[in-house]
Scaffold this motif. Structure first.
Motif, PDB file in Angstrom:
ATOM      1  N   UNK A 189      14.877  -0.484   3.881  1.00  0.00           N
ATOM      2  CA  UNK A 189      14.653   0.199   2.251  1.00  0.00           C
ATOM      3  C   UNK A 189      14.165   1.221   2.268  1.00  0.00           C
ATOM      4  N   UNK A 190      13.643   1.604   3.034  1.00  0.00           N
ATOM      5  CA  UNK A 190      13.360   3.461   2.693  1.00  0.00           C
ATOM      6  C   UNK A 190      14.685   4.077   2.733  1.00  0.00           C
ATOM      7  N   UNK A 191      15.709   4.064   3.595  1.00  0.00           N
ATOM      8  CA  UNK A 191      16.843   4.602   3.564  1.00  0.00           C
ATOM      9  C   UNK A 191      17.954   3.867   2.680  1.00  0.00           C
ATOM     10  N   UNK A 237       1.141  -1.620   0.060  1.00  0.00           N
ATOM     11  CA  UNK A 237       0.373  -0.256  -0.028  1.00  0.00           C
ATOM     12  C   UNK A 237       0.941   1.401  -0.367  1.00  0.00           C
ATOM     13  N   UNK A 238       0.354   2.866  -0.410  1.00  0.00           N
ATOM     14  CA  UNK A 238       1.130   4.211  -0.508  1.00  0.00           C
ATOM     15  C   UNK A 238      -0.132   4.456  -0.478  1.00  0.00           C
ATOM     16  N   UNK A 278       5.329   3.958  -7.091  1.00  0.00           N
ATOM     17  CA  UNK A 278       6.839   3.470  -7.186  1.00  0.00           C
ATOM     18  C   UNK A 278       6.828   2.642  -5.577  1.00  0.00           C
ATOM     19  N   UNK A 279       6.476   3.520  -4.378  1.00  0.00           N
ATOM     20  CA  UNK A 279       5.779   2.846  -3.229  1.00  0.00           C
ATOM     21  C   UNK A 279       5.092   1.754  -2.761  1.00  0.00           C
ATOM     22  N   UNK A 280       4.453   2.375  -3.781  1.00  0.00           N
ATOM     23  CA  UNK A 280       3.434   1.005  -3.095  1.00  0.00           C
ATOM     24  C   UNK A 280       4.078  -0.921  -4.082  1.00  0.00           C
ATOM     25  N   UNK A 281       5.135  -0.342  -4.996  1.00  0.00           N
ATOM     26  CA  UNK A 281       6.019  -1.730  -5.266  1.00  0.00           C
ATOM     27  C   UNK A 281       6.624  -2.129  -4.597  1.00  0.00           C
ATOM     28  N   UNK A 324       5.528   3.171   7.064  1.00  0.00           N
ATOM     29  CA  UNK A 324       6.345   4.018   6.945  1.00  0.00           C
ATOM     30  C   UNK A 324       6.229   4.960   6.030  1.00  0.00           C
ATOM     31  N   UNK A 325       6.738   6.159   6.515  1.00  0.00           N
ATOM     32  CA  UNK A 325       6.772   7.775   6.027  1.00  0.00           C
ATOM     33  C   UNK A 325       7.348   7.451   4.810  1.00  0.00           C
ATOM     34  N   UNK A 326       6.469   7.355   3.157  1.00  0.00           N
ATOM     35  CA  UNK A 326       6.823   7.127   2.128  1.00  0.00           C
ATOM     36  C   UNK A 326       8.057   8.495   1.619  1.00  0.00           C
ATOM     37  N   UNK A 327       9.069   7.551   1.364  1.00  0.00           N
ATOM     38  CA  UNK A 327      10.140   8.330   0.387  1.00  0.00           C
ATOM     39  C   UNK A 327       9.886   9.785  -0.371  1.00  0.00           C
TER      40      UNK A 327
END
Length: 322
Positions: free
Chosen positions: A280-282, A72-73, A126-129, A116-119
């Motif tokens: 992963x976000x980092x 999800x995003x 892209x975030x949902x992927x 988590x906060x989205x990049x």
């Protein structure tokens, strides 16, 4: 709200776009307005109820979770009074596989630990992927495979959702990466950083003589004996997907083979984890990892998206724009 609903197990045709009540959050939940979602193997298991053993988790006779979708995003719409990490307006992404699923809908209520906060550098699609595929690759390489800088790592099935993340994560850990994929995906593997690429349609992997410290199998099928032979004397093999036979051999024979010598043979099962998603976000924010997206579909086209996904030829991730 609109949502994709499945009231029985079966092919994509059982999925229906319906109007249902918008969820109400409790004190510890977050209401998210969904912008995008994506498909993973777990979604197919939830849709079809196969393998049968999965029904003990997902519902024996009919789906326990009527709205599929794990990744999800979106944007936080409201928060319960006990929520500490988020507030309305925050852009988030996450994994709902331990929180009731349900991302194929306009809204979803989830515990804050799933998000988590989205990049900022990623679109919602892209975030949902990222969540399920990215965390699976991370847990397979880092936790199960004990990846180390300088190791020779082979990713079998490098062009799918988990595979494209695995190549990039392995490179981020300092490994020398060999990607195995079909002819049409060689350029993708090279573009995401693979040092070497084996085209399995042209080169018989079972005959190759190279040896690897770590092998991650995420698609296709090779007998477990072939993977074991391709390992160094103290190498590790991790299965994270592929054919039914490949899964069975890793789970049934892997522990037995691991008792013979120093080679380790096993499998990994994805488990949603907020800390891993932050990790992963980092990697994404430092430019070391970027989602690879194949095709996008609308919410009303989810059955078509499933049919395409089940063909097994997606180059990266299949996403749903909500």
């Amino acid at each position: 709200m609109k949502a994709i609903v499945s009231e029985k197990y079966g092919p994509p045709d059982v999925l229906q776009l319906k109007e249902i009540p918008t969820p109400i959050i409790n004190d510890a939940q977050v209401l998210v307005k969904v912008h995008a979602a994506s498909l993973n193997y777990g979604n197919v298991v939830l849709l079809r109820g196969k393998p049968f053993l999965a029904r003990f988790a997902f519902g024996l006779l009919k789906p326990k979770y009527s709205i599929p979708g794990g990744d999800i995003s979106g944007t936080v719409e409201a928060v319960g009074k006990d929520v500490k990490q988020f507030q309305p307006g925050d852009e988030v992404f996450g994994d709902l596989s331990l929180s009731g699923w349900g991302s194929f809908a306009e809204y979803v209520s989830v515990p804050e630990r799933a998000l988590v906060r989205k990049p900022a550098s990623l679109s919602f699609e892209e975030a949902a992927a990222v969540p399920m595929a990215g965390v699976t690759a991370l847990q397979a390489l880092r936790d199960k495979g004990k990846i180390q800088s300088g190791q020779r790592v082979l990713i079998y099935g490098a062009s799918g959702g988990v595979g494209t993340f695995a190549v990039q994560i392995a490179k981020a850990f300092g490994a020398e990466v060999t990607a195995v994929c079909s002819s049409r995906n060689v350029s993708i593997a090279k573009s995401i950083g693979a040092d070497h690429v084996i085209d399995y349609r042209r080169d018989d992997f079972s005959r190759q003589t190279e040896r690897y410290d770590l092998i991650l199998a995420v698609n296709g099928y090779q007998p477990i004996s072939v993977y074991r032979r391709a390992l160094t004397s103290n190498g590790t093999y991790v299965m994270a997907g592929g054919s039914g036979a490949q899964m069975f051999q890793a789970m049934a024979l892997g522990p037995l083979l691991s008792m013979c010598g120093r080679k380790k043979m096993g499998n990994v099962l994805h488990k949603a984890n907020q800390k891993d998603l932050v990790f992963l976000k980092e990697l994404i924010e430092t430019g070391k990892v970027k989602p690879v997206i194949d095709l996008g579909f609308k919410l009303s086209e989810v059955p078509e998206a499933f049919r395409y996904f089940e063909e097994g030829h997606a180059q990266g991730k299949v996403v749903i724009s909500v």
